[in-house]
Design a protein around this motif. Structure first.
Motif, PDB file in Angstrom:
ATOM      1  N   GLU A   8     -23.068 -69.610  92.281  1.00 29.32           N
ATOM      2  CA  GLU A   8     -22.352 -69.672  90.805  1.00 29.32           C
ATOM      3  C   GLU A   8     -21.571 -68.504  90.598  1.00 29.32           C
ATOM      4  OE1 GLU A   8     -25.370 -70.313  87.736  1.00 29.32           O
ATOM      5  OE2 GLU A   8     -26.175 -71.923  88.761  1.00 29.32           O
ATOM      6  N   THR A   9     -21.694 -67.160  91.054  1.00 33.53           N
ATOM      7  CA  THR A   9     -20.751 -66.519  90.901  1.00 33.53           C
ATOM      8  C   THR A   9     -20.409 -65.378  91.811  1.00 33.53           C
ATOM      9  OG1 THR A   9     -22.693 -65.006  90.061  1.00 33.53           O
ATOM     10  CG2 THR A   9     -21.735 -66.099  88.583  1.00 33.53           C
ATOM     11  N   ASN A  53     -15.469 -75.919  92.863  1.00 38.79           N
ATOM     12  CA  ASN A  53     -14.847 -75.095  91.952  1.00 38.79           C
ATOM     13  C   ASN A  53     -13.975 -74.177  92.286  1.00 38.79           C
ATOM     14  OD1 ASN A  53     -16.663 -76.140  89.850  1.00 38.79           O
ATOM     15  ND2 ASN A  53     -18.228 -74.768  90.646  1.00 38.79           N
TER      16      ASN A  53
END
Length: 336
Positions: free
Chosen positions: A114-115, A172
């Protein structure tokens, strides 16, 4: 953050920014839950160092009285990375993980995709993805992916598509996430072709090793073990950056921005402006009220200092009652 210099792509040395902050945020998460759940500590304060790291203050009486050898044992329990060798992190964990490492892995995996991968893009440039592929114990896979990525391969989406037009956008916008998906799938496909369960489990472990090597907390062992080392106290000022060492709420560690931390110059300006606006001739005692420091002081007071004070008072009351009971028990009846 200097302990992550061989991993991060956004800077090195004293540099810290929102792109490398996730390394610190997930470290706070992993260590905070371990200190609370595994050791039972309650009064824990996380403090931004003012430059490139964080300090953890454990104020429980039991923690403050620990001898150096016991502190070393705590560090040993919390440490996974035992140095590096041949460009690889030496991971102090066996084939079957301790429950604390299983819990940590859940936090690390979420942060990884996610990061950390999107922010650091550690699978984008050859020098970085070659370093990560060293953890894969299969030369065929290493050569296959190296050649593919060097030719511009963009990895795959979770569903398995490798179309150039869809892969990165479906991840993303992160090339590294798409390439990690491809690495996962390639390793898992190879593992399925192995004969025995223990062989498959051991082979898949290279993926977990990668995540731990890149994102598990890196502790300052010397500072943690020895009582005579100095730590920056909350609200002192870092001499190089001028930033105030403010507390960090572990529940909001991901939202913390080191670039938004107030500096001494900023606070002086804010207090001067307040004084001018109020027309006061003398600075108030609590001059920090209304400045950008106020929310940090409120969080320190309400979230840490008040519970610690209450706990200490309760402990003192218990000790006083015990002392009184012992004194009554030692009284000698001299009547006749």
């Amino acid at each position: 953050m200097t302990d992550y210099d061989e991993l991060r792509t956004c800077g090195s040395g004293g540099h810290i920014c929102s792109k490398c902050w996730p390394f610190i945020a997930v470290a706070i998460q992993v260590l905070d839950v371990a200190l609370r759940d595994d050791f039972g500590f309650q009064h824990i304060l996380w403090v931004y160092s003012g430059r490139r790291g964080v300090h953890c203050w454990v104020a429980d009486e039991g923690a403050r009285l620990l001898a150096d050898d016991v502190r070393a044992a705590v560090v040993g329990y919390l440490s996974v990375i035992k140095g590096t060798e041949g460009g690889l992190a030496k991971l102090g964990m066996g084939q079957h993980k301790h429950p604390a490492l299983i819990r940590a892995e859940e936090l690390l995996q979420a942060a990884w995709k996610e990061t950390i991968l999107p922010q650091q893009e550690v699978l984008k440039e050859p020098e970085h993805y070659q370093a990560m592929l060293k953890y894969i114990p299969d030369e065929e896979i290493v050569q296959q992916l190296s050649a593919k990525w060097a030719a511009g391969g963009q990895g795959i989406v979770p569903g398995g598509s490798s179309r150039r037009s869809s892969a990165v956008s479906a991840c993303n916008g992160s090339l590294s996430v798409c390439r990690w998906n491809e690495l996962e799938k390639t390793v898992n496909d190879k593992a399925l072709r192995l004969q025995f369960d223990n062989q498959r489990e051991k082979f898949r472990k290279c993926l977990s090793d990668n995540i731990f090597a890149y994102s598990y907390p890196r502790l300052d062992v010397e500072v943690t073990e020895k009582m005579n080392h100095l730590l920056k106290a909350p609200f002192c000022v870092h001499p190089k950056t001028g930033k105030v060492c403010v507390p960090i709420d572990p529940a909001a560690a991901w939202e913390f921005d080191p670039d938004e931390v107030p500096t001494v110059q900023q606070l002086v300006q804010e207090m001067n402006e307040q004084q001018q606006q109020s027309g006061a001739q003398q600075q108030q005692v609590d001059g920090w009220k209304g400045t950008s420091l106020e929310p940090y002081i409120d969080a320190f007071t309400i979230g840490f200092l008040a519970p610690l004070t209450s706990s200490n008072k309760a402990a003192l009351n218990v000790k006083a009652k015990q002392a009184a009971a012992e004194q009554r028990g030692h009284r000698v009846d001299v009547s006749w």
